[in-house]
Structures are given as C-alpha cells and as structure tokens.
Scaffold this motif. Structure first.
Motif, PDB file in Angstrom:
ATOM      1  N   THR A 272       0.759  -1.290   0.082  1.00  0.00           N
ATOM      2  CA  THR A 272       0.124   0.088   0.016  1.00  0.00           C
ATOM      3  C   THR A 272       1.030   1.173   0.036  1.00  0.00           C
ATOM      4  O   THR A 272       0.616   2.077  -0.715  1.00  0.00           O
ATOM      5  N   TYR A 273       1.955   1.440   0.897  1.00  0.00           N
ATOM      6  CA  TYR A 273       2.820   2.356   0.956  1.00  0.00           C
ATOM      7  C   TYR A 273       3.392   2.703  -0.491  1.00  0.00           C
ATOM      8  O   TYR A 273       3.352   3.926  -0.931  1.00  0.00           O
TER       9      TYR A 273
ATOM     10  N   ILE B  46       2.911   6.082  -3.019  1.00  0.00           N
ATOM     11  CA  ILE B  46       3.927   6.965  -3.334  1.00  0.00           C
ATOM     12  C   ILE B  46       4.171   7.224  -4.850  1.00  0.00           C
ATOM     13  O   ILE B  46       4.196   8.264  -5.524  1.00  0.00           O
ATOM     14  N   LEU B  47       4.057   6.033  -5.468  1.00  0.00           N
ATOM     15  CA  LEU B  47       4.367   5.954  -6.972  1.00  0.00           C
ATOM     16  C   LEU B  47       3.130   6.583  -7.759  1.00  0.00           C
ATOM     17  O   LEU B  47       3.205   7.503  -8.469  1.00  0.00           O
TER      18      LEU B  47
ATOM     19  N   THR C 165       2.289   2.363 -12.822  1.00  0.00           N
ATOM     20  CA  THR C 165       2.929   2.691 -11.315  1.00  0.00           C
ATOM     21  C   THR C 165       3.625   1.253 -10.828  1.00  0.00           C
ATOM     22  O   THR C 165       3.234   0.967  -9.658  1.00  0.00           O
ATOM     23  N   SER C 166       4.194   0.915 -11.836  1.00  0.00           N
ATOM     24  CA  SER C 166       5.149  -0.385 -11.174  1.00  0.00           C
ATOM     25  C   SER C 166       6.558   0.062 -11.099  1.00  0.00           C
ATOM     26  O   SER C 166       7.096   0.913 -11.915  1.00  0.00           O
ATOM     27  N   LEU C 167       7.289  -0.371  -9.927  1.00  0.00           N
ATOM     28  CA  LEU C 167       8.396   0.635  -9.469  1.00  0.00           C
ATOM     29  C   LEU C 167       9.449   0.274 -10.750  1.00  0.00           C
ATOM     30  O   LEU C 167      10.355   1.270 -11.056  1.00  0.00           O
ATOM     31  N   GLN C 168       9.325  -0.653 -11.621  1.00  0.00           N
ATOM     32  CA  GLN C 168      10.406  -1.046 -12.439  1.00  0.00           C
ATOM     33  C   GLN C 168      10.150   0.034 -13.608  1.00  0.00           C
ATOM     34  O   GLN C 168      11.158  -0.030 -14.561  1.00  0.00           O
ATOM     35  N   HIS C 169       9.238   0.677 -13.704  1.00  0.00           N
ATOM     36  CA  HIS C 169       9.177   1.560 -14.617  1.00  0.00           C
ATOM     37  C   HIS C 169       9.717   2.966 -14.468  1.00  0.00           C
ATOM     38  O   HIS C 169       9.812   3.930 -15.191  1.00  0.00           O
ATOM     39  N   PHE C 170      10.206   3.251 -13.177  1.00  0.00           N
ATOM     40  CA  PHE C 170      10.912   4.317 -12.581  1.00  0.00           C
ATOM     41  C   PHE C 170      12.329   4.303 -12.826  1.00  0.00           C
ATOM     42  O   PHE C 170      12.692   3.190 -12.682  1.00  0.00           O
TER      43      PHE C 170
ATOM     44  N   LYS D 144      24.735 -10.815  -2.605  1.00  0.00           N
ATOM     45  CA  LYS D 144      25.943 -10.415  -3.562  1.00  0.00           C
ATOM     46  C   LYS D 144      25.802  -8.686  -3.277  1.00  0.00           C
ATOM     47  O   LYS D 144      24.857  -7.906  -2.945  1.00  0.00           O
ATOM     48  N   THR D 145      27.256  -7.897  -3.241  1.00  0.00           N
ATOM     49  CA  THR D 145      27.310  -6.688  -2.970  1.00  0.00           C
ATOM     50  C   THR D 145      27.068  -5.809  -4.249  1.00  0.00           C
ATOM     51  O   THR D 145      27.400  -6.022  -5.442  1.00  0.00           O
ATOM     52  N   GLY D 146      26.206  -4.781  -3.995  1.00  0.00           N
ATOM     53  CA  GLY D 146      25.756  -3.720  -5.212  1.00  0.00           C
ATOM     54  C   GLY D 146      25.162  -2.479  -4.576  1.00  0.00           C
ATOM     55  O   GLY D 146      25.509  -2.156  -3.445  1.00  0.00           O
ATOM     56  N   ARG D 147      24.877  -1.660  -5.445  1.00  0.00           N
ATOM     57  CA  ARG D 147      24.430  -0.335  -5.041  1.00  0.00           C
ATOM     58  C   ARG D 147      23.087  -0.339  -4.170  1.00  0.00           C
ATOM     59  O   ARG D 147      21.938  -1.087  -4.523  1.00  0.00           O
ATOM     60  N   ILE D 148      22.921   0.436  -3.089  1.00  0.00           N
ATOM     61  CA  ILE D 148      22.005   0.364  -2.202  1.00  0.00           C
ATOM     62  C   ILE D 148      21.087   1.641  -2.731  1.00  0.00           C
ATOM     63  O   ILE D 148      21.361   2.947  -2.931  1.00  0.00           O
ATOM     64  N   VAL D 149      19.850   1.208  -3.251  1.00  0.00           N
ATOM     65  CA  VAL D 149      18.731   2.057  -3.878  1.00  0.00           C
ATOM     66  C   VAL D 149      17.564   1.898  -3.093  1.00  0.00           C
ATOM     67  O   VAL D 149      16.903   1.069  -2.964  1.00  0.00           O
ATOM     68  N   VAL D 150      16.909   3.291  -2.667  1.00  0.00           N
ATOM     69  CA  VAL D 150      16.150   3.402  -1.829  1.00  0.00           C
ATOM     70  C   VAL D 150      14.918   4.181  -2.467  1.00  0.00           C
ATOM     71  O   VAL D 150      14.979   5.168  -3.179  1.00  0.00           O
ATOM     72  N   THR D 151      13.629   3.668  -2.155  1.00  0.00           N
ATOM     73  CA  THR D 151      12.339   4.429  -2.162  1.00  0.00           C
ATOM     74  C   THR D 151      11.846   4.793  -1.237  1.00  0.00           C
ATOM     75  O   THR D 151      11.504   3.776  -0.230  1.00  0.00           O
ATOM     76  N   ASP D 152      11.772   6.120  -0.788  1.00  0.00           N
ATOM     77  CA  ASP D 152      11.082   6.520   0.372  1.00  0.00           C
ATOM     78  C   ASP D 152       9.647   6.597   0.457  1.00  0.00           C
ATOM     79  O   ASP D 152       9.054   7.138  -0.448  1.00  0.00           O
ATOM     80  N   PHE D 153       8.914   5.873   1.214  1.00  0.00           N
ATOM     81  CA  PHE D 153       7.452   5.713   1.162  1.00  0.00           C
ATOM     82  C   PHE D 153       6.867   6.994   1.602  1.00  0.00           C
ATOM     83  O   PHE D 153       5.453   7.247   1.182  1.00  0.00           O
TER      84      PHE D 153
END
Length: 455
Positions: A65-66, A70-71, A89-94, A313-322
């Motif tokens: 829901t959150y 926000i999307l 409004t799927s996160l992968q489209h952003f 596995k180590t990678g970039r930390i990518v954040v979506t703020d609700f």
C-alpha cells in the motif's frame, strides 16, 4: 565475549519495544502526541509491526500500500515523472536517480501539491562537502521521529533517557540549552577531540548516576578506545545503556573493545540526511543491519547496470522513500554499497544488510581491478599501535598512499607496505607520507579510505 552477547540479547528482549514510558520526557512526548491525534504513535505502531516480521501478512500488505501510494502520487504531482510520461505504477518503470541528477533538476522533483504547504529543508554537505538539500513534509518528519524511537528501543534505550552526542557542532545544528534539556542531550564536539576532552567525558559518565547512551561518529569512538588502551579506566559503574556509531564504518576491534569494557550493546546505524533511518545493527542480529522496510523499499542493484542482484551479493543500495511526498525520492541511488539477505529468528523473517561498505567512490581495487572491501584495510590496521591517525588513498590502478600521523616514531613502515601488497598485489606502488594531522572533512568526519582514481 559470548557470555556478554548473550546477556545483552536477554536484556534487550526482556525490555524491547515496551510501550510503557519510563521517563517523564517519554511520558510528556506521547501525551503531547495523543493531544495532537496520536500521529507519531500510529507511525510507531506500524513501524514496530512491520520491522518485527518483514513477511507477516500485515507487513506485506502495508508495504504494498505504501509503495503504490507514493508511486501514484509521484506520477500525478511531480514534474520530473510527468515529463517522462510514466503512466504504469510499477516500480520497475521508474528510473534510478542520484544526487547529481536531483541537484540539476531540483525544482522538477518537487511535488506540485506541496508548493503552498509547510515543508522543511534537510541539507547535507555529503562526504565530499558538496551541499545537497531535500525537502521534507510534516508527515515525513513525524515518520522519521517514529523511526528513531523504534531503533533506539532495539538497543534498550527509552526515549528521554540521556545520551552523549559526538559530532561537529556548528551554527547550523547547534541546539539551545533549553532544547538540550528537553531532549536530554549532552553535545560533544569531535573537532580536536584530544585526551583532555576524552578524560573529561569519561569522568562525566563514570560519576553520573543516570543511565545514558552514546551516539557518535565511529572515528570518535576509535579515539576513545585508543585513549582507554593508553589510560586503563574502570567503566563498570558508567551505566551506559548502548553505544551507536553513525556516519562511518565501525571497526570490529573498536566494537568488541567497547562491548567488553562498557558491557552494553555497541551497534552501527545506517542513515542519511536525505532519507533518514535506513537500517541499524541490533544485539539479536549481531553484525547484520535490520532494514527499515516499514518506511522504505530497498533494492540492491548491480554496480554497472540497474539490475537486481541475488541475496548476498554486493551492489548499490537504492532506496524508495514511502513517506516524503513533498519531494519523492524514488529509486534513489544512495552512493553506498551493501549486500542483503534474509534471516529467520523464532519464526519471524528479517531482511538485513549483511554488509554496508561505505561510499561507492571509496571502494578500493587491487592491481587486477578486483574490488577490495574497505574493511580489509581498517580491520588490519589495529596492530600498528603507534599510529594516532591514518588514511589510505588509491590514486591510480597500481598507485596507493598511506597518510600517517604517528605518536613519536614509526619503525614498521616496511612491514606495513609488505602486508598491504599482499592484499593489493605484489606490483602495487605504496607510498607513505607522514603528517602532523589528518584534517576533518567539512562534515566533521575523517575518511579512513579514499579512492581518487578518475572513473
């Protein structure tokens, strides 16, 4: 050490997340919140339920829901996403965004529905001193307060209990005497934190009767440990509830030393100014960072492409703020590296960061171009006990430099070079430069590991 960890585990689980206020400040805080509609309490209760089991039905439904909210808000009210023409409004489209992109287009990331509403600037100098400002709305501030409450309680610290706050204190962040009293903060400036200041601090906590915690840059904790090794001090009656390191990586030797001598949980906090509380170590998860999935959606993406990585596995930390609707940060590349995994304890699922390896620009590579964890460097420097300060810099593919501030003389230079050639490669060119002081960054932090190689 194992006995101490078990005692801390039991201690935290006996009192953790108690809703009963144990200080007058806590009582007053929640009473005032109740008078205003219990907005922070509602946030806190949701954070607690989600973060205690990330895969419960409640957590899964609430987080979905959150994210959807926000999307939808972003595509309808934020010019940047309107211009891109995002309708799904799927996160992968952003797209993944970063600090530089937002700075260049700051106005287009502001929500049109918050133009005339009360907002707050959250500004950070960043690790390189480059200013960056994100706009927060009132509800985001309330969520952040609830996040902080929750994570303090995971280490047994009740809101309103005193804490010593080690950081750079300046005109921008200095708190008035009244606010210090209300929040029960004892500010300590880390600028020129010398033996005299450390001794004064230790005397204050030893002879103070009230329980207290310590919130500090990791480098300041390093300085305290170095002092204690030179000047052994009985800390058995210090009444320290917890020690939290922030902003920098905490070395395991420092963590272990503090745990033994203070007899309390010692954890690292992973947070930033633009988002807030992203994760924190807790006693029951040992060195893993409990992710704050109640307030953020967090992805680990490949370092060279926007592709999700497998757990571990180590990678970039990518954040979506609700919760920041004034300036939504969706798929925001924090510039940090980490690895995520799932842990089950007593039937509860926790998603954690098993590593947080610092800023991406500060990742170090050996002469073959293979990444070397900064912990390889920091965790192997403790044997060189004649050093006051050190800094390791990668200047090129094969070129590295140690900047050393020594107490009197340093006779182990050859040993140091040979050891680190073993990590970096036999063809590594390692220079050593001696200085009287390694300066702090404008943020008040002192970076131990830097990579100046041009990308």
């Amino acid at each position: 050490m194992k006995l101490i960890k078990n005692l801390m585990f039991n201690r935290v689980h006996n009192i953790e997340f108690s809703n009963k206020p144990t200080t007058w400040r806590s009582s007053f805080f929640w009473l005032l919140d109740q008078f205003k509609g219990s907005k922070i309490r509602k946030h806190y209760d949701a954070i607690k339920r989600i973060n205690l089991n990330h895969e419960s039905d409640y957590a899964t439904q609430q987080r979905t829901t959150y994210l959807n909210q926000i999307l939808h808000h972003a595509v309808k009210t934020v010019p940047y996403y309107k211009f891109l023409g995002i309708t799904a409004t799927s996160l992968q489209h952003f797209p993944v965004v970063n600090k530089n992109l937002i700075k260049k287009n700051s106005k287009s990331f502001l929500s049109e529905s918050y133009v005339n509403k009360k907002t707050f600037n959250a500004s950070t100098s960043g690790s390189t001193g480059t200013p960056f400002t994100v706009v927060h709305d009132e509800n985001k501030k309330k969520r952040h307060k609830a996040d902080v409450h929750f994570f303090w309680e995971t280490v047994g610290h009740t809101w309103g209990q005193g804490f010593y706050y080690f950081r750079i204190w300046n005109k921008q962040n200095r708190k008035s005497k009244f606010i210090q009293k209300i929040q029960n903060i004892s500010p300590i400036d880390v600028f020129k934190l010398n033996d005299s200041k450390i001794k004064e601090f230790l005397n204050r906590i030893i002879f103070g009767n009230a329980p207290k915690s310590i919130l500090s840059y990791a480098s300041a904790l390093d300085g305290i440990v170095k002092y204690l090794k030179r000047h052994p001090t009985d800390l058995s009656n210090a009444k320290v509830i917890s020690i939290i390191a922030m902003s920098e990586s905490l070395d395991n030797p420092t963590k272990n030393y503090l745990e033994v001598h203070f007899g309390c949980p010692v954890v690292s906090r992973y947070a930033n100014t633009e988002n807030g509380m992203l994760a924190q170590q807790t006693p029951f998860l040992e060195n893993n960072f409990l992710l704050n999935l109640a307030s953020y959606h967090i992805e680990i993406l490949d370092t060279n492409a926007d592709i999700p990585l497998e757990d571990g596995k180590t990678g970039r930390i990518v954040v979506t703020d609700f919760f920041n609707r004034a300036m939504p940060l969706i798929r925001y590349d924090t510039g940090d590296l980490g690895a995520m995994k799932k842990i089950e304890i007593n039937g509860n699922i926790h998603y954690v960061l098993s590593t947080v390896e610092g800023r991406k620009m500060d990742a170090i590579f050996n002469t073959k171009g293979e990444p070397i964890s900064p912990f390889t460097l920091t965790n192997n420097m403790w044997k060189y006990n004649r050093l006051n300060q050190y800094q390791f810099i990668q200047k090129g593919k094969n070129n590295y430099e140690f900047i050393l501030n020594v107490q009197t003389s340093f006779t182990r230079e050859k040993e140091l070079i040979n050891e680190f050639k073993g990590y970096l490669g036999s063809n590594a060119n390692l220079a050593v430069t001696y200085v009287d002081e390694i300066p702090l960054l404008s943020s008040g932090k002192r970076k131990k590991v830097l990579n100046l190689t041009e990308k």
